[in-house]
Scaffold this active site. Structure first.
Site, PDB file in Angstrom:
ATOM      1  N   SER A  99       0.818  -1.219   0.000  1.00 33.55           N
ATOM      2  CA  SER A  99       0.000   0.000   0.000  1.00 33.55           C
ATOM      3  C   SER A  99       0.852   1.270   0.000  1.00 33.55           C
ATOM      4  O   SER A  99       1.973   1.286   0.511  1.00 33.55           O
ATOM      5  CB  SER A  99      -0.918   0.022   1.227  1.00 33.55           C
ATOM      6  OG  SER A  99      -1.687  -1.133   1.285  1.00 33.55           O
TER       7      SER A  99
HETATM    8  N1  SAH Z   1      -0.043  -4.425   3.988  1.00 36.08           N
HETATM    9  C1  SAH Z   1       0.496  -5.206   2.910  1.00 36.08           C
HETATM   10  C2  SAH Z   1      -0.389  -5.061   1.724  1.00 36.08           C
HETATM   11  C3  SAH Z   1      -0.652  -6.372   1.086  1.00 36.08           C
HETATM   12  S1  SAH Z   1      -1.900  -6.402  -0.160  1.00 36.08           S
HETATM   13  C4  SAH Z   1       1.941  -4.783   2.674  1.00 36.08           C
HETATM   14  O1  SAH Z   1       2.444  -3.994   3.480  1.00 36.08           O
HETATM   15  O2  SAH Z   1       2.578  -5.246   1.747  1.00 36.08           O
HETATM   16  C5  SAH Z   1      -3.087  -7.451   0.606  1.00 36.08           C
HETATM   17  C6  SAH Z   1      -2.669  -8.853   0.890  1.00 36.08           C
HETATM   18  O3  SAH Z   1      -3.797  -9.554   1.398  1.00 36.08           O
HETATM   19  C7  SAH Z   1      -2.193  -9.650  -0.312  1.00 36.08           C
HETATM   20  O4  SAH Z   1      -0.907 -10.132  -0.071  1.00 36.08           O
HETATM   21  C8  SAH Z   1      -3.203 -10.792  -0.430  1.00 36.08           C
HETATM   22  O5  SAH Z   1      -2.646 -12.006  -0.868  1.00 36.08           O
HETATM   23  C9  SAH Z   1      -3.697 -10.890   1.005  1.00 36.08           C
HETATM   24  N2  SAH Z   1      -4.999 -11.548   1.197  1.00 36.08           N
HETATM   25  C10 SAH Z   1      -6.138 -11.416   0.474  1.00 36.08           C
HETATM   26  N3  SAH Z   1      -7.128 -12.173   0.993  1.00 36.08           N
HETATM   27  C11 SAH Z   1      -6.581 -12.798   2.090  1.00 36.08           C
HETATM   28  C12 SAH Z   1      -7.102 -13.711   3.055  1.00 36.08           C
HETATM   29  N4  SAH Z   1      -8.350 -14.133   3.026  1.00 36.08           N
HETATM   30  N5  SAH Z   1      -6.263 -14.128   4.034  1.00 36.08           N
HETATM   31  C13 SAH Z   1      -4.982 -13.715   4.081  1.00 36.08           C
HETATM   32  N6  SAH Z   1      -4.437 -12.860   3.194  1.00 36.08           N
HETATM   33  C14 SAH Z   1      -5.232 -12.397   2.212  1.00 36.08           C
END
Ligand code: SAH
Length: 250
Positions: A96
């Protein structure tokens, strides 16, 4: 003759030693210059993207100055790591934008003794920030490659109060509940009831809610067992995919 050869050998041994010392120093100086460059980028990110836009929580600002954001992205994106936009991290996911991370962390108002659940580890960047701000962090990620990479980065940087769990985090982590705070980094169709259930009385959750084009970042507080919801900001996250999320991507 003999003496001369010895002297020559001594000289060349000295020369090698000096060369090694010089090379070591050059490497150190280069590493330092790089560290300084990233430090300067973090300082300017904190001042121009966060403080100037109204982020006031000094604990959040300090953590974002401290955590080396560039360590959480691949080499090709390292130079853009501090820019005012999301960064691709593989598996079609993104790290993000700094401002959104700051808004979420400020809304949570973490205390040093808190236990936090993060859903969507991604790169592990926000996980590191949570580890700076709270006592213990449990972070769930559904993609094995991302979970492994994040775990490795966090371990390399010395974070010991973090546990990365592979799986569907949309129904939380009941075995570690209750949590003082929950932070969801992917957009849900609605506030997942199991997540709210795992929130301690008086605790807070930050979660983006809504469909692909128009989500709202919500702060959900548990007061007398009931949700008190505040809208924070319009946003665009990747989907939360799982039993309490969307069934597929968008
Ligand atoms: N805060 C993170 C942003 C990651 S984007 C950072 O600092 O990089 C959101 C993430 O949520 C992705 O990696 C995606 O794979 C994960 N995600 C989506 N649905 C999910 C679920 N049900 N359980 C765990 N992770 C999930």
């Amino acid at each position: 003759m003999h003496g001369t050869r010895n002297a020559n050998e001594r000289d060349s041994a000295e020369a090698v030693k000096i060369r090694v010392i010089l090379m070591d120093n050059i490497e150190l100086i280069m590493a330092d210059t790089q560290t300084d460059a990233f430090l300067a980028k973090r300082r300017s990110m904190v001042e121009s993207q966060l403080r100037a836009r109204g982020i006031r929580d000094e604990r959040v600002l300090s953590a974002m100055f401290l955590v080396p954001r560039h360590e959480f992205v691949s080499a090709e994106y390292r130079d853009q790591a501090h820019e005012d936009h999301p960064i691709p991290i593989g598996e079609g996911q993104t790290l993000s934008q700094p401002y959104i991370v700051a808004i979420m962390l400020e809304a949570l108002a973490l205390k040093p003794a808190d236990t936090v659940l993060e859903v969507g580890t991604g790169s592990g960047y926000q996980t590191a920030l949570l580890a700076e701000l709270a006592r213990q962090v449990y972070s769930v990620e559904r993609h094995v490659s991302l979970a492994r990479a994040a775990q490795a980065t966090l371990a390399r940087l010395g974070y010991t109060n973090v546990e990365v769990v592979l799986g569907d985090g949309s129904h939380g982590l009941p075995e570690r509940a209750p949590f003082d705070a929950i932070i969801v980094s992917a957009a849900a169709p609605q506030i997942p009831p199991p997540l709210f259930k795992q929130l301690r009385e008086g605790g807070s959750m930050v979660i983006p809610v809504g469909p692909a084009p128009a989500q709202e970042l919500q702060l959900v507080r548990k007061q007398s067992g009931l949700p008190v919801v505040t809208d924070l900001e319009g946003c665009r996250f990747v989907p939360l995919i799982g039993s309490e999320g969307y069934s597929s991507g968008w």
